[in-house]
Design an enzyme around this catalytic site. Structure first.
Site, PDB file in Angstrom:
ATOM      1  N   GLU A 163      22.709 -13.895  17.653  1.00  0.00           N
ATOM      2  CA  GLU A 163      22.061 -12.854  16.834  1.00  0.00           C
ATOM      3  C   GLU A 163      21.524 -11.726  17.704  1.00  0.00           C
ATOM      4  O   GLU A 163      21.597 -10.553  17.316  1.00  0.00           O
ATOM      5  CB  GLU A 163      20.944 -13.460  15.975  1.00  0.00           C
ATOM      6  CG  GLU A 163      21.356 -14.628  15.077  1.00  0.00           C
ATOM      7  CD  GLU A 163      22.629 -14.410  14.268  1.00  0.00           C
ATOM      8  OE1 GLU A 163      22.940 -13.252  13.923  1.00  0.00           O
ATOM      9  OE2 GLU A 163      23.333 -15.405  13.982  1.00  0.00           O
ATOM     10  N   GLU A 176      31.493  -9.852  15.037  1.00  0.00           N
ATOM     11  CA  GLU A 176      31.421 -11.305  15.222  1.00  0.00           C
ATOM     12  C   GLU A 176      32.086 -11.783  16.516  1.00  0.00           C
ATOM     13  O   GLU A 176      31.619 -12.730  17.156  1.00  0.00           O
ATOM     14  CB  GLU A 176      32.012 -12.028  14.007  1.00  0.00           C
ATOM     15  CG  GLU A 176      31.257 -11.756  12.697  1.00  0.00           C
ATOM     16  CD  GLU A 176      29.768 -12.092  12.767  1.00  0.00           C
ATOM     17  OE1 GLU A 176      29.342 -12.780  13.715  1.00  0.00           O
ATOM     18  OE2 GLU A 176      29.033 -11.644  11.870  1.00  0.00           O
ATOM     19  N   TYR A 226      35.388 -14.800  14.463  1.00  0.00           N
ATOM     20  CA  TYR A 226      34.453 -15.243  15.503  1.00  0.00           C
ATOM     21  C   TYR A 226      35.190 -15.651  16.780  1.00  0.00           C
ATOM     22  O   TYR A 226      35.074 -14.987  17.823  1.00  0.00           O
ATOM     23  CB  TYR A 226      33.614 -16.427  14.993  1.00  0.00           C
ATOM     24  CG  TYR A 226      32.524 -16.044  14.013  1.00  0.00           C
ATOM     25  CD1 TYR A 226      32.820 -15.588  12.727  1.00  0.00           C
ATOM     26  CD2 TYR A 226      31.181 -16.148  14.361  1.00  0.00           C
ATOM     27  CE1 TYR A 226      31.823 -15.242  11.824  1.00  0.00           C
ATOM     28  CE2 TYR A 226      30.165 -15.814  13.462  1.00  0.00           C
ATOM     29  CZ  TYR A 226      30.494 -15.358  12.203  1.00  0.00           C
ATOM     30  OH  TYR A 226      29.493 -15.023  11.319  1.00  0.00           O
ATOM     31  N   HIS A 281      24.283  -9.341  18.507  1.00  0.00           N
ATOM     32  CA  HIS A 281      24.620  -8.459  17.386  1.00  0.00           C
ATOM     33  C   HIS A 281      23.795  -7.171  17.389  1.00  0.00           C
ATOM     34  O   HIS A 281      24.152  -6.204  16.708  1.00  0.00           O
ATOM     35  CB  HIS A 281      24.347  -9.167  16.062  1.00  0.00           C
ATOM     36  CG  HIS A 281      25.502  -9.970  15.522  1.00  0.00           C
ATOM     37  ND1 HIS A 281      26.755  -9.443  15.339  1.00  0.00           N
ATOM     38  CD2 HIS A 281      25.553 -11.260  15.088  1.00  0.00           C
ATOM     39  CE1 HIS A 281      27.544 -10.385  14.801  1.00  0.00           C
ATOM     40  NE2 HIS A 281      26.845 -11.495  14.650  1.00  0.00           N
TER      41      HIS A 281
END
Ligand code: TRP
Ligand code: ZN
EC number: 3.4.11.2
Length: 485
Positions: free
Chosen positions: A337, A359, A410, A340
């Site tokens: 996270e 991702e 991902y 990101h």
């Protein structure tokens, strides 16, 4: 802020107006302008989202949560708008509470709500023309609409969340919006290609605290309701806006000098009162993560970072400057996270088909973190490759909603970066990542833009390493471990 639709926009408005937009030119009839205004951004995955030609610069959001833990909400928001083509109507995405008033530059104007299209349609006194700026204000009150997530099988709808109090646990509310949930609580151009800055003011009963994306300002109000104010000064996609209401413990730590030009990044985490120590420990090494990732990626793009922990068991979401974390999150999720914030929030995919640009990079950060802790990165890559070999895979650009957050976005996305690194060596790979974030921070790009940039920076060999991962229907071979060239 709209960047990547601009060329198309100029072309189309040249067709519509018989020339490039200019204030002196006569406008087409209102009916033609209105039909034109009905055009969406034509996202291949979410064709209804957004309005073509609308550019929201800033959202000034005021939300009042009178009873935390219940869905009721009242909002009063002002959007600063510009347009890249003449707009006879402004069509915001909205599927929320009842709209009670709309103003255009302070004047009441007609509006209507189209529930089927999930739009709030506003008629300005005169069309909004390119080069003009307007302020659109909306007031609303009631219950957010229900939008189910298209892919993840979340146990809750997207957007505004309410968690009832239970026993010692206080009632809470928060946002969980990716990809298209923000318009359940905020009238918005709800598409990643239109990033904007935010001021978020949240009024909550005494004893509660609010948190939101950006830097916190002074708290307003004494006894009785209090208003918490946050400024998100760098543009972010709408889905990344965090708003949280809970009985929080706000835990601060010294800032970390990993921002642009070594500027300090404010550190604060929000834990619901009573959060067990075991949950907090996952975030004990956030500072080190910030250092490790900023060495690979370049300066941290925002003024603050931390997490807000929620009580339901949901997937984690990379809300800007303040990731939203369930109590079950691992250190690996924490790294993901955080990554990101660079990839997704600062450097943003231009459309949902390109979501692997978020991702894949965030997943690759997990490998980089493993290596920084003395672990075996190549073993991580081999496990990803195995997963794809057994579970199937696809080219990187998604063609349907069910693919947005699948293992190809991902793990295959991450392996594409591993292949680029293997082709260039660590030194050039790091330089590429720094150049990439410097070039696209605050902006958006497509997969094609990414490949073009990779070729410009790493040469034909870099592009050749990426191509099969981007385009081949099958699974390319596992890239070798990179040397420290
Ligand atoms: N972007 C999230 C991640 O990988 C995944 C995600 C997508 C998500 N949509 C969501 C999480 C909605 C929670 C809610 O980190
Ligand atoms: Zn992610």
């Amino acid at each position: 802020m709209v960047r990547s639709v601009k060329r198309l926009t100029l072309l189309l408005s040249a067709v519509l107006l018989g020339g490039p937009p200019a204030a002196a030119q006569p406008l087409p009839p209102t009916s033609a302008l209105a039909a034109e205004a009905a055009r969406t951004l034509n996202d291949p995955i979410f064709p209804g989202l957004g309005q073509l030609g609308l550019d929201v610069r800033h959202y000034d959001v005021a939300l009042t949560v009178a009873e935390p833990g219940t869905p009721g909400l009242s909002g009063s928001v002002t959007l600063t708008l510009t347009a890249t083509r003449p707009l006879a109507e402004v069509r915001l995405d909205f599927f929320g509470p009842t709209v009670t008033a709309v103003r255009w530059n302070g004047q009441a104007v007609p509006f209507r709500v189209d529930g089927a299209a999930q739009k709030l349609i506003v008629m300005p006194p005169t069309p909004l023309l390119p080069g003009q700026e307007a302020r659109l204000s909306a007031e609303y009150q009631g219950t957010p609409g229900v939008i189910l997530d298209p892919d993840l099988d979340l146990p809750v709808p997207l957007g505004w969340q309410s968690v009832p109090g239970e026993g010692p646990r206080a009632g809470a509310n928060f946002t969980l919006s990716e990809p298209n949930g923000t318009h359940t609580f905020l009238p918005s151009n709800d598409h990643p290609s239109d990033k904007a800055t935010f001021t978020t003011r949240v009024t909550v009963p005494q004893g509660y605290a609010a948190a939101a994306s950006g830097l916190e300002g002074p708290v307003v109000g004494g006894n009785g309701p209090q208003t918490f104010v946050f400024t998100q000064a760098q543009p972010i996609p709408t889905y990344a806006l965090a708003v949280h209401v809970n009985r929080f413990e706000r835990v601060t730590a010294p800032s970390v000098p990993v921002g642009v030009n070594g500027s300090p990044v404010v550190r604060r985490d929000y834990f619901p009162v009573g959060t067990p120590q075991g949950v907090r420990t996952v975030y004990a090494r956030t500072d080190e993560m910030l250092r490790v990732l900023s060495e690979w990626f370049g300066p941290y793009p925002f003024g603050a970072y931390g997490v807000a922990v929620v009580t339901p068991r949901l997937p984690a979401l990379e809300t800007a400057t303040l990731s939203t974390m369930p109590p079950t999150a691992s250190e690996r999720t924490a790294v993901h996270e955080l990554a990101h914030q660079w990839f997704g929030n600062a450097v943003t995919p231009a459309g949902w088909a390109d979501v692997w640009l978020s991702e894949g990079f965030a997943t690759y950060a997990e490998l980089l973190w493993t290596e920084s802790q003395g672990g075996d990165g190549q073993a991580v890559a081999a496990r990803w490759h195995d997963t794809l070999a057994r579970g199937g895979t696809r080219p990187l650009v998604a063609v349907q909603a069910g693919q947005l957050f699948d293992r190809s976005a991902y793990q295959r996305g991450a392996l594409a970066l591993h292949a680029l690194r293997a082709a260039t060596g660590d030194v050039a790979f790091r330089a590429f990542l720094h150049a990439y974030t410097a070039r696209f921070s605050g902006s958006t790009l497509t997969t094609a833009d990414f490949l073009t940039f990779a070729r410009a920076r790493t040469g034909p060999a870099g592009e050749a390493a990426l191509r099969p991962w981007a385009e081949s229907p099958g699974l390319p071979p596992l890239p070798p471990s990179s040397s420290s060239r």
